[in-house]
Design a protein around this motif. Structure first.
Motif, PDB file in Angstrom:
ATOM      1  N   GLU A 266       0.867  -1.188   0.000  1.00 29.38           N
ATOM      2  CA  GLU A 266       0.000   0.000   0.000  1.00 29.38           C
ATOM      3  C   GLU A 266       0.898   1.231   0.000  1.00 29.38           C
ATOM      4  OE1 GLU A 266      -2.695  -0.195   3.276  1.00 29.38           O
ATOM      5  OE2 GLU A 266      -3.236  -2.291   2.872  1.00 29.38           O
ATOM      6  N   LEU A 267       0.822   2.014  -1.103  1.00 30.30           N
ATOM      7  CA  LEU A 267       1.772   3.102  -1.303  1.00 30.30           C
ATOM      8  C   LEU A 267       1.100   4.464  -1.375  1.00 30.30           C
ATOM      9  CD1 LEU A 267       3.895   1.314  -4.076  1.00 30.30           C
ATOM     10  CD2 LEU A 267       4.417   1.439  -1.630  1.00 30.30           C
ATOM     11  N   ASP A 268      -0.171   4.554  -1.020  1.00 25.16           N
ATOM     12  CA  ASP A 268      -0.893   5.825  -1.125  1.00 25.16           C
ATOM     13  C   ASP A 268      -0.194   6.912  -0.311  1.00 25.16           C
ATOM     14  OD1 ASP A 268      -2.693   4.328  -2.535  1.00 25.16           O
ATOM     15  OD2 ASP A 268      -4.234   4.311  -0.968  1.00 25.16           O
ATOM     16  N   GLY A 269       0.097   8.032  -0.984  1.00 24.02           N
ATOM     17  CA  GLY A 269       0.687   9.176  -0.300  1.00 24.02           C
ATOM     18  C   GLY A 269       2.150   9.050   0.028  1.00 24.02           C
ATOM     19  N   ALA A 270       2.787   7.953  -0.365  1.00 27.43           N
ATOM     20  CA  ALA A 270       4.222   7.806  -0.104  1.00 27.43           C
ATOM     21  C   ALA A 270       5.004   8.762  -0.991  1.00 27.43           C
ATOM     22  CB  ALA A 270       4.660   6.374  -0.350  1.00 27.43           C
ATOM     23  N   ASP A 271       6.075   9.323  -0.478  1.00 19.39           N
ATOM     24  CA  ASP A 271       6.891  10.292  -1.202  1.00 19.39           C
ATOM     25  C   ASP A 271       8.184   9.619  -1.653  1.00 19.39           C
ATOM     26  OD1 ASP A 271       8.344  12.408  -2.193  1.00 19.39           O
ATOM     27  OD2 ASP A 271       8.083  13.697  -0.438  1.00 19.39           O
ATOM     28  N   PHE A 272       8.311   9.454  -2.988  1.00 16.11           N
ATOM     29  CA  PHE A 272       9.485   8.808  -3.571  1.00 16.11           C
ATOM     30  C   PHE A 272      10.409   9.814  -4.270  1.00 16.11           C
ATOM     31  CE2 PHE A 272       6.373   5.414  -3.231  1.00 16.11           C
ATOM     32  CZ  PHE A 272       7.124   4.356  -2.744  1.00 16.11           C
ATOM     33  N   SER A 273      10.281  11.092  -3.941  1.00 17.00           N
ATOM     34  CA  SER A 273      11.084  12.121  -4.598  1.00 17.00           C
ATOM     35  C   SER A 273      12.579  11.818  -4.459  1.00 17.00           C
ATOM     36  CB  SER A 273      10.797  13.493  -3.981  1.00 17.00           C
ATOM     37  OG  SER A 273       9.424  13.810  -4.062  1.00 17.00           O
ATOM     38  N   GLY A 274      13.256  11.793  -5.599  1.00 15.63           N
ATOM     39  CA  GLY A 274      14.701  11.591  -5.581  1.00 15.63           C
ATOM     40  C   GLY A 274      15.144  10.196  -5.193  1.00 15.63           C
ATOM     41  N   ALA A 275      14.189   9.266  -5.073  1.00 12.91           N
ATOM     42  CA  ALA A 275      14.570   7.888  -4.736  1.00 12.91           C
ATOM     43  C   ALA A 275      15.333   7.260  -5.891  1.00 12.91           C
ATOM     44  CB  ALA A 275      13.336   7.070  -4.404  1.00 12.91           C
ATOM     45  N   HIS A 276      16.276   6.401  -5.580  1.00 14.85           N
ATOM     46  CA  HIS A 276      17.109   5.769  -6.597  1.00 14.85           C
ATOM     47  C   HIS A 276      16.507   4.427  -7.009  1.00 14.85           C
ATOM     48  CE1 HIS A 276      19.999   8.813  -5.462  1.00 14.85           C
ATOM     49  NE2 HIS A 276      19.946   8.379  -4.215  1.00 14.85           N
ATOM     50  N   ASN A 277      16.672   4.090  -8.318  1.00  9.24           N
ATOM     51  CA  ASN A 277      16.222   2.793  -8.839  1.00  9.24           C
ATOM     52  C   ASN A 277      14.728   2.582  -8.580  1.00  9.24           C
ATOM     53  OD1 ASN A 277      18.976   1.895  -9.551  1.00  9.24           O
ATOM     54  ND2 ASN A 277      19.261   1.920  -7.332  1.00  9.24           N
ATOM     55  N   HIS A 278      13.929   3.269  -9.349  1.00 12.47           N
ATOM     56  CA  HIS A 278      12.492   3.321  -9.113  1.00 12.47           C
ATOM     57  C   HIS A 278      11.768   2.022  -9.398  1.00 12.47           C
ATOM     58  CE1 HIS A 278      11.106   7.279  -7.804  1.00 12.47           C
ATOM     59  NE2 HIS A 278      12.205   7.731  -8.365  1.00 12.47           N
ATOM     60  N   ALA A 279      11.891   1.055  -8.515  1.00  9.07           N
ATOM     61  CA  ALA A 279      11.107  -0.170  -8.613  1.00  9.07           C
ATOM     62  C   ALA A 279       9.644   0.098  -8.352  1.00  9.07           C
ATOM     63  CB  ALA A 279      11.626  -1.206  -7.623  1.00  9.07           C
ATOM     64  N   VAL A 280       9.336   1.236  -7.725  1.00  7.78           N
ATOM     65  CA  VAL A 280       7.962   1.546  -7.346  1.00  7.78           C
ATOM     66  C   VAL A 280       7.060   1.766  -8.546  1.00  7.78           C
ATOM     67  CG1 VAL A 280       8.298   4.046  -7.215  1.00  7.78           C
ATOM     68  CG2 VAL A 280       6.597   2.978  -5.762  1.00  7.78           C
ATOM     69  N   GLN A 281       7.610   2.148  -9.675  1.00  9.41           N
ATOM     70  CA  GLN A 281       6.775   2.435 -10.834  1.00  9.41           C
ATOM     71  C   GLN A 281       5.986   1.197 -11.250  1.00  9.41           C
ATOM     72  OE1 GLN A 281       9.418   4.037 -13.774  1.00  9.41           O
ATOM     73  NE2 GLN A 281       9.710   5.966 -12.645  1.00  9.41           N
ATOM     74  N   ALA A 282       6.614   0.038 -11.238  1.00 11.61           N
ATOM     75  CA  ALA A 282       5.924  -1.186 -11.607  1.00 11.61           C
ATOM     76  C   ALA A 282       4.865  -1.549 -10.566  1.00 11.61           C
ATOM     77  CB  ALA A 282       6.910  -2.341 -11.760  1.00 11.61           C
ATOM     78  N   ALA A 283       5.157  -1.264  -9.306  1.00  9.47           N
ATOM     79  CA  ALA A 283       4.223  -1.606  -8.245  1.00  9.47           C
ATOM     80  C   ALA A 283       2.960  -0.756  -8.322  1.00  9.47           C
ATOM     81  CB  ALA A 283       4.899  -1.403  -6.887  1.00  9.47           C
ATOM     82  N   GLU A 284       3.075   0.475  -8.822  1.00 10.38           N
ATOM     83  CA  GLU A 284       1.936   1.374  -8.863  1.00 10.38           C
ATOM     84  C   GLU A 284       1.011   1.078 -10.033  1.00 10.38           C
ATOM     85  OE1 GLU A 284       4.072   5.087  -8.902  1.00 10.38           O
ATOM     86  OE2 GLU A 284       3.516   5.478  -6.807  1.00 10.38           O
ATOM     87  N   ARG A 285       1.496   0.325 -11.033  1.00  6.00           N
ATOM     88  CA  ARG A 285       0.647   0.027 -12.192  1.00  6.00           C
ATOM     89  C   ARG A 285      -0.365  -1.046 -11.882  1.00  6.00           C
ATOM     90  NH1 ARG A 285       5.537   0.800 -15.285  1.00  6.00           N
ATOM     91  NH2 ARG A 285       5.942  -1.419 -15.332  1.00  6.00           N
TER      92      ARG A 285
END
Length: 285
Positions: A266-285
């Protein structure tokens, strides 16, 4: 040998290195009645004594000075040690199961650094508000222990079992928790800045509102953990498993997310600004 002579022998054996509180030999522990006489006659002080092997189970030791004593193999299960001073004690195979250590001082206490190290037993012990800065509880057994509000700054909990332990609002800045067991532990509101939690097993643990800036969580297993509102800015989460975890409103700015598993997180409202190696993009789809 009397208690005074043993005390003098212990003090004379002190060195200046990391094992300064470890005497060269380990004479038998004091009989319980001798310890009780000492408490009655010496202002409740057991400081700098070799108590190896003593059975003090259930003894009333609130506020007692045990600083720099050798508590190797000592049975202290169920003892009331609230407010006691255990600074620099040797805690090799010490049984403190279910003991009351609320507000106790355990700064720089540790198991033996020489020979085979046997862990301290602190299961279900209450260390609420304890000052345990720099303590070495490596491989310690602390399942179900209460450490709420305790100060464990730069403590070593390497490979310790903290399953179900309560560490809410505890201070663990710079602490070593590598490969510790934290299943179902409560670390809500805890301060873990620059702490080393690499490889921890923290299934279902609670880190709500925890301050984990610059913490090392590489290869940590946080499956089903609750990190709602946690501050993980600049933390190393590379290789961590966050499957099914809750990260709502978490701060992950500048975090290292290389190979992180976010499946069903559950990633609602999480702040990934400037995070390295954005694995989160796949998780949000």
């Amino acid at each position: 040998m009397g208690i005074v002579q043993r005390a003098l022998g212990f003090v004379s054996g002190l060195g200046t290195g990391s094992d300064a509180n470890v005497p060269a030999s380990w004479p038998p522990g004091h009989p319980r009645d001798e310890v009780e006489r000492r408490l009655a006659s010496e202002g409740r002080s057991l400081a700098r004594l070799d108590l190896t092997g003593a059975d003090l189970t259930g003894l009333e030791l609130a506020g007692v000075d045990l600083s720099h004593s050798n508590l190797r193999d000592v049975k202290l299960a169920g003892c009331n040690l609230a407010g006691a001073d255990l600074t620099g004690c040797c805690l090799c195979n010490t049984d403190l199961t279910g003991a009351n250590l609320r507000e106790a001082v355990l700064r720089d206490a540790s198991a033996l650094r020489t020979g085979a190290m046997r862990p301290v037993l602190l299961e279900r012990a209450d260390l609420s508000g304890a000052d345990a800065r720099g303590i070495d509880l490596s491989r310690g057994r602390l399942a179900g222990a209460i450490l709420e509000g305790a100060n464990l700054t730069e403590a070593s909990l390497h490979k310790a079992d903290l399953s179900g332990a309560r560490l809410a609002n505890a201070t663990l800045s710079g602490a070593n928790l590598r490969h510790a067991q934290l299943r179902d532990a409560d670390l809500s509101g805890a301060t873990l800045e620059a702490a080393d939690l690499a490889g921890v097993r923290a299934h279902g643990a609670r880190f709500t509102g925890a301050r984990c800036r610059r913490a090392n969580l590489g290869d940590a297993v946080l499956e089903g953990a609750d990190l709602t509102g946690a501050d993980l800015a600049d933390a190393d989460l590379s290789g961590a498993c966050l499957r099914g975890s809750r990260l709502r409103g978490a701060n992950l700015r500048g975090a290292d997310l290389d190979s992180v598993v976010f499946e069903a997180a559950e990633l609602d409202g999480a702040d990934f600004s400037g995070a390295h190696n954005h694995a989160v993009q796949a998780a949000e789809r």
